[in-house]
Design an enzyme around this catalytic site. Structure first.
Site, PDB file in Angstrom:
ATOM      1  N   PHE A   1      -9.913 -13.371 123.685  1.00 40.09           N
ATOM      2  CA  PHE A   1      -8.991 -13.013 122.616  1.00 40.09           C
ATOM      3  C   PHE A   1      -7.743 -13.858 122.769  1.00 40.09           C
ATOM      4  O   PHE A   1      -7.607 -14.638 123.721  1.00 40.09           O
ATOM      5  CB  PHE A   1      -8.659 -11.514 122.659  1.00 40.09           C
ATOM      6  CG  PHE A   1      -7.979 -11.049 123.925  1.00 40.09           C
ATOM      7  CD1 PHE A   1      -6.605 -10.894 123.979  1.00 40.09           C
ATOM      8  CD2 PHE A   1      -8.719 -10.740 125.059  1.00 40.09           C
ATOM      9  CE1 PHE A   1      -5.971 -10.462 125.132  1.00 40.09           C
ATOM     10  CE2 PHE A   1      -8.097 -10.286 126.221  1.00 40.09           C
ATOM     11  CZ  PHE A   1      -6.718 -10.152 126.256  1.00 40.09           C
TER      12      PHE A   1
ATOM     13  N   ARG B   1      -4.104 -12.841 134.588  1.00 41.59           N
ATOM     14  CA  ARG B   1      -4.017 -11.395 134.741  1.00 41.59           C
ATOM     15  C   ARG B   1      -4.718 -10.936 136.026  1.00 41.59           C
ATOM     16  O   ARG B   1      -4.252 -10.023 136.707  1.00 41.59           O
ATOM     17  CB  ARG B   1      -4.615 -10.705 133.511  1.00 41.59           C
ATOM     18  CG  ARG B   1      -4.276  -9.225 133.407  1.00 41.59           C
ATOM     19  CD  ARG B   1      -4.594  -8.675 132.027  1.00 41.59           C
ATOM     20  NE  ARG B   1      -3.634  -9.141 131.024  1.00 41.59           N
ATOM     21  CZ  ARG B   1      -3.934  -9.948 130.010  1.00 41.59           C
ATOM     22  NH1 ARG B   1      -5.165 -10.374 129.846  1.00 41.59           N
ATOM     23  NH2 ARG B   1      -3.004 -10.305 129.160  1.00 41.59           N
TER      24      ARG B   1
ATOM     25  N   ASP C   1       3.161  -8.182 130.563  1.00 44.78           N
ATOM     26  CA  ASP C   1       3.550  -9.017 129.425  1.00 44.78           C
ATOM     27  C   ASP C   1       3.023 -10.397 129.756  1.00 44.78           C
ATOM     28  O   ASP C   1       3.263 -10.919 130.853  1.00 44.78           O
ATOM     29  CB  ASP C   1       5.066  -9.035 129.219  1.00 44.78           C
ATOM     30  CG  ASP C   1       5.427  -9.560 127.831  1.00 44.78           C
ATOM     31  OD1 ASP C   1       4.749  -9.174 126.859  1.00 44.78           O
ATOM     32  OD2 ASP C   1       6.362 -10.366 127.717  1.00 44.78           O
TER      33      ASP C   1
END
Length: 211
Positions: free
Chosen positions: A155, A184, A72
């Site tokens: 994105f 990430r 998340d």
């Protein structure tokens, strides 16, 4: 090694696939999506933190003999008290509407000078192992929010996010570079370290059953 990634986001799947291969080069990784293991229902994110939501999703896809991971992630802007935070993907109301989300963020920061537009991307990754053990890791990338949209890549809020030490947004830099420095990627490196520790404690037969 078969790993379930609890996401149907094609951008995220592609990014995770690239990152995991980079940080886990000695293993042949096969990344599965929820539908591959029979999970077709929408997973409701009811947590109040990134880590809680990641664990909810990882648990929903946990299957025997598979490693299940979920992330998340989102953007936190200091001048907005940490918003959009866990609501990053649906900040403007509709889940995944990047254009609307970016427009709303720019509007809310229109009177904020650049030096006060500090922000950070955060990614929490949860992992549920075949034996039921679970853990979470977190990575961050610090930067600023630009005064407009720049670049065609990436994105989410990438056309707005300028990482510290760079003059370019994440939508302007090569995908390979972003995958090395992103929130990430940092979380995935921590994930890989923990997975390696776990892998080395398993017997040969247990390891082979996951290969």
């Amino acid at each position: 090694m078969d790993i379930i990634l609890a996401s149907n986001n094609k951008h995220k799947i592609k990014e995770f696939n690239s990152i995991l291969k980079d940080v886990f080069p000695e293993q042949e990784i096969r990344l599965l999506c929820p539908a591959d293991v029979g999970v077709t229902e929408e997973i409701e994110e009811t947590g109040t933190t990134f880590a809680e939501n990641a664990l909810i999703k990882a648990n929903a896809c946990a299957k025997k003999n598979y490693i299940s991971i979920a992330d998340d992630s989102g953007l936190a802007v200091d001048a907005l008290g940490g918003k959009p935070g866990i609501y990053s993907a649906r900040y403007a109301g509709t889940h995944g509407d990047d254009e609307a989300n970016n427009a709303k963020l720019l509007d809310e920061l229109k009177n904020v000078p650049f030096e006060k537009r500090t922000a950070y991307y955060v990614c929490a990754i949860a992992c549920v192992l075949p034996d039921g053990e679970s853990f979470t890791v977190e990575g961050r990338a610090n930067g600023h929010i630009a005064d407009g949209l720049y670049g065609e890549g990436g994105f989410g809020y990438d056309p707005l996010f300028i990482a510290n030490g760079s003059p370019l947004t994440w939508a302007q830099i090569p995908e390979e570079e972003k995958n090395r420095i992103s929130h990430r990627a940092k979380a995935a490196c921590l994930l890989a370290e923990k997975l390696k520790e776990w892998w080395e404690t398993r017997s040969d037969n247990e390891a082979k059953s996951l290969s």
